[in-house]
Scaffold this motif. Structure first.
Motif, PDB file in Angstrom:
ATOM      1  N   ARG A 185       0.833  -1.200   0.000  1.00 39.71           N
ATOM      2  CA  ARG A 185       0.000   0.000   0.000  1.00 39.71           C
ATOM      3  C   ARG A 185       0.869   1.252   0.000  1.00 39.71           C
ATOM      4  O   ARG A 185       0.608   2.222  -0.708  1.00 39.71           O
ATOM      5  CB  ARG A 185      -0.922  -0.010   1.222  1.00 39.71           C
ATOM      6  N   THR A 191       0.868   4.202  -2.859  1.00 38.14           N
ATOM      7  CA  THR A 191       0.470   5.589  -2.626  1.00 38.14           C
ATOM      8  C   THR A 191       1.604   6.582  -2.849  1.00 38.14           C
ATOM      9  O   THR A 191       1.356   7.775  -2.882  1.00 38.14           O
ATOM     10  CB  THR A 191      -0.061   5.753  -1.195  1.00 38.14           C
ATOM     11  N   LEU A 194      -3.812   7.583  -4.397  1.00 42.77           N
ATOM     12  CA  LEU A 194      -4.822   8.010  -3.435  1.00 42.77           C
ATOM     13  C   LEU A 194      -5.697   9.114  -4.028  1.00 42.77           C
ATOM     14  O   LEU A 194      -6.912   9.127  -3.824  1.00 42.77           O
ATOM     15  CB  LEU A 194      -4.154   8.510  -2.151  1.00 42.77           C
ATOM     16  N   THR A 239      -8.140   7.537  -6.378  1.00 44.63           N
ATOM     17  CA  THR A 239      -9.248   6.914  -5.660  1.00 44.63           C
ATOM     18  C   THR A 239     -10.236   7.968  -5.178  1.00 44.63           C
ATOM     19  O   THR A 239     -11.456   7.769  -5.226  1.00 44.63           O
ATOM     20  CB  THR A 239      -8.728   6.098  -4.465  1.00 44.63           C
ATOM     21  N   ARG A 245     -12.231   9.142  -8.157  1.00 44.12           N
ATOM     22  CA  ARG A 245     -13.197   8.100  -8.524  1.00 44.12           C
ATOM     23  C   ARG A 245     -14.376   8.099  -7.558  1.00 44.12           C
ATOM     24  O   ARG A 245     -15.535   7.956  -7.965  1.00 44.12           O
ATOM     25  CB  ARG A 245     -12.512   6.744  -8.546  1.00 44.12           C
ATOM     26  N   ALA A 246     -14.113   8.288  -6.267  1.00 40.10           N
ATOM     27  CA  ALA A 246     -15.180   8.323  -5.270  1.00 40.10           C
ATOM     28  C   ALA A 246     -16.092   9.524  -5.506  1.00 40.10           C
ATOM     29  O   ALA A 246     -17.322   9.398  -5.483  1.00 40.10           O
ATOM     30  CB  ALA A 246     -14.592   8.382  -3.867  1.00 40.10           C
ATOM     31  N   GLU A 281     -17.426   3.213  -3.621  1.00 37.59           N
ATOM     32  CA  GLU A 281     -16.208   3.954  -3.952  1.00 37.59           C
ATOM     33  C   GLU A 281     -15.741   4.808  -2.779  1.00 37.59           C
ATOM     34  O   GLU A 281     -14.529   4.956  -2.549  1.00 37.59           O
ATOM     35  CB  GLU A 281     -16.452   4.823  -5.188  1.00 37.59           C
ATOM     36  N   ALA A 322     -13.994   2.558  -0.388  1.00 41.35           N
ATOM     37  CA  ALA A 322     -12.645   2.240  -0.893  1.00 41.35           C
ATOM     38  C   ALA A 322     -11.678   3.391  -0.598  1.00 41.35           C
ATOM     39  O   ALA A 322     -10.520   3.162  -0.209  1.00 41.35           O
ATOM     40  CB  ALA A 322     -12.696   1.968  -2.392  1.00 41.35           C
ATOM     41  N   TYR A 323     -12.150   4.619  -0.747  1.00 40.59           N
ATOM     42  CA  TYR A 323     -11.293   5.771  -0.455  1.00 40.59           C
ATOM     43  C   TYR A 323     -10.990   5.854   1.025  1.00 40.59           C
ATOM     44  O   TYR A 323      -9.838   6.114   1.426  1.00 40.59           O
ATOM     45  CB  TYR A 323     -11.983   7.044  -0.951  1.00 40.59           C
ATOM     46  N   GLU A 373      -8.392   3.318   1.884  1.00 43.64           N
ATOM     47  CA  GLU A 373      -7.053   3.651   1.384  1.00 43.64           C
ATOM     48  C   GLU A 373      -6.426   4.795   2.186  1.00 43.64           C
ATOM     49  O   GLU A 373      -5.207   4.831   2.366  1.00 43.64           O
ATOM     50  CB  GLU A 373      -7.132   4.014  -0.099  1.00 43.64           C
TER      51      GLU A 373
END
Length: 244
Positions: A3, A7, A52, A55, A58-59, A235, A238-239, A242
């Motif tokens: 991870r 990032t 990051l 993401t 995307r969210a 989403e 997921a954020y 992360e």
């Protein structure tokens, strides 16, 4: 470990923009608005992003169809400021609004069924077949006081014309229809400020029959919003994961 490596990989603004069909200016605008975390900078001052940020973008884009741009932006800003509980409260508000919209739709459907039942009961039950009427007779038909009809007029849900000679209110068939629909919705507990836009929709549609067809489209849009909220929630989760 994986991870952390992920990032720290650098992305250019164009990398984020192309992936989502956006302009690089849009990506910069989202960052400046707090929708994306602050970007890093190179020695020459150029923005650098990481997965990051991808993401987060995307969210945000997934949240917009279900929550709207303003609410989605507020949710992302809250997350990026570390106020996760506030972000979740905003999500809850959107879900509550969707539920409220569903209840309104059901109320309108119920009101229309009530009007259809009155229409099939015959002229005596319907009391509107002869066309124009005045405030007293209409109030008696609906079982309400004339003052109530005057209040509805002030709120814009009924719009009788005035007789040029007498100055009396004259309710034509469309006015009677609007009054009956308002009466049904008021019996369902809906305030006038929420009824007014629904009556406006009836007028714009040209009557109840076109509105009935519009209700199916309304239902479809509510369902689409509900499903979009599910996608946005996935989403956003997921954020959040992360971000850690």
């Amino acid at each position: 470990m994986g991870r952390n490596l992920q990032t720290t990989r650098h992305l250019r603004p164009i990398d984020l923009a192309r992936r989502h069909g956006l302009s690089t200016q849009a990506v910069r605008n989202y960052e400046e608005a707090g929708i994306l975390p602050a970007a890093g900078r190179t020695a020459h001052g150029y923005r650098t992003y990481t997965p990051l940020h991808a993401t987060a973008l995307r969210a945000f884009l997934a949240l917009v169809p279900g929550h709207g741009h303003q609410a989605a932006a507020s949710i992302m800003r809250a997350v990026n400021q570390g106020a996760v509980d506030e972000a979740l409260r905003l999500v809850d508000e959107s879900h509550a609004q969707l539920l409220d919209d569903r209840r309104t739709l059901r109320a309108v459907e119920s009101a229309l069924r009530g009007l259809e039942s009155a229409a099939t009961a015959g002229p005596d039950a319907r009391g509107a077949g002869s066309g124009a009427t005045h405030i007293g007779p209409l109030a008696r038909r609906l079982g309400i006081r004339p003052a109530t009809l005057r209040a509805w007029e002030t709120a814009g849900v009924v719009r009788p014309r005035r007789d040029a000679m007498t100055g009396y209110r004259v309710y034509d068939e469309a006015d009677v229809r609007d009054a009956r629909l308002t009466h049904q919705l008021r019996r369902g507990g809906y305030p006038l400020e929420r009824i007014a836009p629904l009556i406006a929709r009836v007028r714009a549609a040209g009557g109840l029959e076109p509105l009935e067809a519009a209700l199916g489209d309304w239902q479809g849009r509510l369902s689409a919003r509900g499903r979009a909220m599910l996608t946005g929630a996935a989403e956003l989760e997921a954020y959040l994961r992360e971000r850690g």
